[in-house]
Structures are given as C-alpha cells and as structure tokens.
Design a protein around this motif. Sequence first.
Motif, PDB file in Angstrom:
ATOM      1  N   PRO A  65      42.213  -1.284  53.071  1.00 37.71           N
ATOM      2  CA  PRO A  65      41.811  -1.236  54.477  1.00 37.71           C
ATOM      3  C   PRO A  65      40.287  -1.209  54.600  1.00 37.71           C
ATOM      4  O   PRO A  65      39.581  -0.956  53.622  1.00 37.71           O
ATOM      5  CB  PRO A  65      42.427   0.081  54.972  1.00 37.71           C
ATOM      6  CG  PRO A  65      42.538   0.921  53.757  1.00 37.71           C
ATOM      7  CD  PRO A  65      42.789  -0.027  52.608  1.00 37.71           C
ATOM      8  N   ILE A  66      39.796  -1.464  55.780  1.00 37.58           N
ATOM      9  CA  ILE A  66      38.344  -1.450  56.002  1.00 37.58           C
ATOM     10  C   ILE A  66      37.767  -0.072  55.721  1.00 37.58           C
ATOM     11  O   ILE A  66      36.722   0.061  55.099  1.00 37.58           O
ATOM     12  CB  ILE A  66      38.019  -1.906  57.446  1.00 37.58           C
ATOM     13  CG1 ILE A  66      38.353  -3.392  57.597  1.00 37.58           C
ATOM     14  CG2 ILE A  66      36.571  -1.649  57.788  1.00 37.58           C
ATOM     15  CD1 ILE A  66      38.221  -3.923  59.001  1.00 37.58           C
ATOM     16  N   ASN A  67      38.462   0.958  56.167  1.00 39.85           N
ATOM     17  CA  ASN A  67      38.003   2.331  55.940  1.00 39.85           C
ATOM     18  C   ASN A  67      38.926   3.021  54.943  1.00 39.85           C
ATOM     19  O   ASN A  67      40.110   3.190  55.212  1.00 39.85           O
ATOM     20  CB  ASN A  67      37.980   3.114  57.260  1.00 39.85           C
ATOM     21  CG  ASN A  67      36.971   2.554  58.224  1.00 39.85           C
ATOM     22  OD1 ASN A  67      35.833   2.321  57.860  1.00 39.85           O
ATOM     23  ND2 ASN A  67      37.394   2.322  59.451  1.00 39.85           N
ATOM     24  N   LEU A  68      38.355   3.414  53.814  1.00 36.75           N
ATOM     25  CA  LEU A  68      39.124   4.149  52.812  1.00 36.75           C
ATOM     26  C   LEU A  68      38.850   5.642  52.969  1.00 36.75           C
ATOM     27  O   LEU A  68      37.734   6.035  53.303  1.00 36.75           O
ATOM     28  CB  LEU A  68      38.715   3.711  51.404  1.00 36.75           C
ATOM     29  CG  LEU A  68      39.168   2.323  50.983  1.00 36.75           C
ATOM     30  CD1 LEU A  68      38.450   1.883  49.718  1.00 36.75           C
ATOM     31  CD2 LEU A  68      40.669   2.316  50.751  1.00 36.75           C
ATOM     32  N   PRO A  69      39.850   6.475  52.717  1.00 33.51           N
ATOM     33  CA  PRO A  69      39.663   7.921  52.860  1.00 33.51           C
ATOM     34  C   PRO A  69      39.029   8.553  51.614  1.00 33.51           C
ATOM     35  O   PRO A  69      39.454   9.605  51.158  1.00 33.51           O
ATOM     36  CB  PRO A  69      41.091   8.425  53.082  1.00 33.51           C
ATOM     37  CG  PRO A  69      41.924   7.474  52.300  1.00 33.51           C
ATOM     38  CD  PRO A  69      41.240   6.136  52.446  1.00 33.51           C
ATOM     39  N   ASP A 100      35.201   9.287  49.389  1.00 37.29           N
ATOM     40  CA  ASP A 100      33.753   9.409  49.447  1.00 37.29           C
ATOM     41  C   ASP A 100      33.107   8.130  48.904  1.00 37.29           C
ATOM     42  O   ASP A 100      33.464   7.666  47.814  1.00 37.29           O
ATOM     43  CB  ASP A 100      33.354  10.623  48.595  1.00 37.29           C
ATOM     44  CG  ASP A 100      31.874  10.830  48.499  1.00 37.29           C
ATOM     45  OD1 ASP A 100      31.158  10.514  49.458  1.00 37.29           O
ATOM     46  OD2 ASP A 100      31.431  11.332  47.446  1.00 37.29           O
ATOM     47  N   ASN A 101      32.167   7.554  49.654  1.00 39.42           N
ATOM     48  CA  ASN A 101      31.487   6.334  49.199  1.00 39.42           C
ATOM     49  C   ASN A 101      30.758   6.540  47.881  1.00 39.42           C
ATOM     50  O   ASN A 101      30.695   5.637  47.052  1.00 39.42           O
ATOM     51  CB  ASN A 101      30.505   5.841  50.267  1.00 39.42           C
ATOM     52  CG  ASN A 101      31.203   5.200  51.436  1.00 39.42           C
ATOM     53  OD1 ASN A 101      32.359   4.784  51.340  1.00 39.42           O
ATOM     54  ND2 ASN A 101      30.523   5.128  52.556  1.00 39.42           N
ATOM     55  N   TYR A 105      45.177  -0.522  47.608  1.00 37.98           N
ATOM     56  CA  TYR A 105      45.390   0.786  48.214  1.00 37.98           C
ATOM     57  C   TYR A 105      46.812   0.848  48.763  1.00 37.98           C
ATOM     58  O   TYR A 105      47.193   0.055  49.624  1.00 37.98           O
ATOM     59  CB  TYR A 105      44.380   1.019  49.341  1.00 37.98           C
ATOM     60  CG  TYR A 105      44.489   2.376  49.978  1.00 37.98           C
ATOM     61  CD1 TYR A 105      43.995   3.505  49.332  1.00 37.98           C
ATOM     62  CD2 TYR A 105      45.078   2.536  51.218  1.00 37.98           C
ATOM     63  CE1 TYR A 105      44.084   4.751  49.903  1.00 37.98           C
ATOM     64  CE2 TYR A 105      45.176   3.783  51.809  1.00 37.98           C
ATOM     65  CZ  TYR A 105      44.674   4.886  51.147  1.00 37.98           C
ATOM     66  OH  TYR A 105      44.773   6.129  51.717  1.00 37.98           O
TER      67      TYR A 105
END
Length: 109
Positions: free
Chosen positions: A15-19, A21-22, A55
């Motif tokens: 997904p565009i936003n992963l849960p 930490d970058n 993911y």
Amino acid sequence: SFPTQALIHPHFEIPINLPFDNRTLCILLGNSLDNAIEAVQKVPNKKYIDLSMIYKKGCLCIIIKNPYVYTLKFGPEHALYITKANPKLHGIGLESMRSALSSSHGNRP
C-alpha cells in the motif's frame, strides 16, 4: 557504483502507506541493496537484482535475489557470518538490520 550491465527487476505489492517506521525500512533496504550490489559486481555475467516487497496480513516481506560467487556461511539461528578478509571492519550493515528488525518485532536477515 552500480554496474551498468546489471538489471533490477522490481515487484511491489504494497500500500502507499505502510504501518512501519521509515527509518527501519531505509535501514533494511539500504543495507540489503548495498550487499546485493556488491555481490553482483563480482559476478562475471548475468548481473541482476530481483527486488520484491509484498505486504499481506500486517506483514511486510522483502525478498532480494541476486547471483554471487562466494559461499554463504551461516551460524546459530541462521545468522550470516561475515566472509570478508577482516570481519571486525565489516558486518555493521547486517547488525544494524538485525537491530532494526528486533525493534520492529520482525524476523532477522
């Protein structure tokens, strides 16, 4: 530098936003790709890196495949051993990846 004859084959199912930490993702991808690039540079032909990120069900799976010309050595719990001439000066990348995974409750490389 990356060899010009090598190919990167990316495959992403994320997904565009992963849960996550970058910083953790940067440590994992940066060190893994550095190791893959170093290995590919020593291969006489068929230089490629397959990079997959998938993911599913709350888990991120990062798979990097590349050819190499040396023998991998594993220790307890499948930990990789450093095979370079002076191991005390190397292995920082693997250790930082293990630390990042441990802090994120992931499996180690």
